[in-house]
Design a protein around this motif. Sequence first.
Motif, mmCIF file in Angstrom:
data_model
loop_
_atom_site.group_PDB
_atom_site.id
_atom_site.type_symbol
_atom_site.label_atom_id
_atom_site.label_comp_id
_atom_site.label_asym_id
_atom_site.label_seq_id
_atom_site.Cartn_x
_atom_site.Cartn_y
_atom_site.Cartn_z
ATOM 1 N N MET A 88 0.813 -1.210 0.000
ATOM 2 C CA MET A 88 0.000 0.000 0.000
ATOM 3 C C MET A 88 0.849 1.263 0.000
ATOM 4 N N THR A 89 2.090 1.204 0.406
ATOM 5 C CA THR A 89 2.877 2.424 0.534
ATOM 6 C C THR A 89 3.124 3.113 -0.802
ATOM 7 N N ASP A 90 3.011 2.393 -1.908
ATOM 8 C CA ASP A 90 3.252 3.018 -3.205
ATOM 9 C C ASP A 90 1.963 3.521 -3.848
ATOM 10 N N THR A 91 0.857 3.464 -3.119
ATOM 11 C CA THR A 91 -0.421 3.936 -3.641
ATOM 12 C C THR A 91 -0.365 5.441 -3.847
ATOM 13 N N LYS A 92 -0.795 5.889 -5.009
ATOM 14 C CA LYS A 92 -0.802 7.307 -5.358
ATOM 15 C C LYS A 92 -2.244 7.805 -5.359
ATOM 16 N N PHE A 93 -2.464 8.894 -4.663
ATOM 17 C CA PHE A 93 -3.777 9.517 -4.625
ATOM 18 C C PHE A 93 -3.676 10.938 -5.165
ATOM 19 N N ASP A 94 -4.721 11.368 -5.805
ATOM 20 C CA ASP A 94 -4.862 12.755 -6.229
ATOM 21 C C ASP A 94 -6.049 13.339 -5.480
ATOM 22 N N PHE A 95 -6.173 14.651 -5.509
ATOM 23 C CA PHE A 95 -7.255 15.332 -4.801
ATOM 24 C C PHE A 95 -7.954 16.287 -5.748
ATOM 25 N N ARG A 96 -9.267 16.395 -5.576
ATOM 26 C CA ARG A 96 -10.034 17.413 -6.283
ATOM 27 C C ARG A 96 -11.145 17.910 -5.365
ATOM 28 N N PRO A 97 -11.557 19.161 -5.544
ATOM 29 C CA PRO A 97 -12.646 19.672 -4.714
ATOM 30 C C PRO A 97 -13.936 18.871 -4.938
ATOM 31 N N VAL A 98 -14.693 18.699 -3.880
ATOM 32 C CA VAL A 98 -16.012 18.080 -3.995
ATOM 33 C C VAL A 98 -16.894 19.000 -4.823
ATOM 34 N N ASP A 99 -17.615 18.433 -5.769
ATOM 35 C CA ASP A 99 -18.650 19.133 -6.525
ATOM 36 C C ASP A 99 -19.964 18.717 -5.880
ATOM 37 N N PRO A 100 -20.581 19.595 -5.072
ATOM 38 C CA PRO A 100 -21.756 19.187 -4.298
ATOM 39 C C PRO A 100 -22.877 18.572 -5.136
ATOM 40 N N LEU A 101 -23.123 19.091 -6.317
ATOM 41 C CA LEU A 101 -24.205 18.556 -7.150
ATOM 42 C C LEU A 101 -23.818 17.207 -7.739
ATOM 43 N N ARG A 102 -22.647 17.136 -8.317
ATOM 44 C CA ARG A 102 -22.205 15.918 -8.976
ATOM 45 C C ARG A 102 -21.892 14.791 -7.987
ATOM 46 N N ASP A 103 -21.356 15.145 -6.812
ATOM 47 C CA ASP A 103 -20.868 14.137 -5.876
ATOM 48 C C ASP A 103 -21.847 13.780 -4.768
ATOM 49 N N ALA A 104 -22.994 14.437 -4.712
ATOM 50 C CA ALA A 104 -23.924 14.225 -3.591
ATOM 51 C C ALA A 104 -24.368 12.769 -3.460
ATOM 52 N N GLY A 105 -24.657 12.103 -4.562
ATOM 53 C CA GLY A 105 -25.098 10.708 -4.493
ATOM 54 C C GLY A 105 -24.028 9.803 -3.916
ATOM 55 N N LEU A 106 -22.808 9.957 -4.379
ATOM 56 C CA LEU A 106 -21.685 9.171 -3.874
ATOM 57 C C LEU A 106 -21.461 9.458 -2.394
#
Length: 177
Positions: free
Chosen positions: A1-19
């Motif tokens: 797991m130490t080589d796992t790469k993550f990126d970040f993006r702002p939450v889009d309240p409308l698009r991401d609300a279901g998730l």
Amino acid sequence: MTDTKFDFRPVDPLRDAGLLHAWVTHPKAAFWMMRDAGREDVERAYTRIAADPHHHALLGLRDGRAAFLMEKYDPARRELVGLYEPRPGDVGMHFLTPATDTPEHGFTRAVLTAVMTHLFEDPAVRRVVVEPDVRNKAVHALNAAVGFVAEREIRKPEKSALLSFCTRERFRKAVAA
């Protein structure tokens, strides 16, 4: 797991609300305190955060897919106002890894390490502040593993919380070990 790469993006309240609704209402997310929230409640909550200059919600992405939620906030203006003495360079943080039918050993620790790395990429951040529920023993252990030191129990309107801090130096030492 130490080589796992993550990126970040702002939450889009409308698009991401279901998730986000599926994540925060799952029994695993009981400490997120949104178990009874409807989709619209989640959308409203994250719309308020998106409009707040002192509170930000980000999705952590793994291979371009949403993998976790993090929030960062100014503890002198949100969440901890009047509950501790803020210092210059303090940033507050919450994170949530969603429930899964196929748990991956080390995933949550990798997420927390990525969140902390992301926060400390800002040279103005000197210390990360967290206030998890005192009953959330699993997150206390994870926090300690990345360098957090518990200071004291505090009473928030919604919970008894364990006020804990992690400096850049403690984080570096913990992840190097």
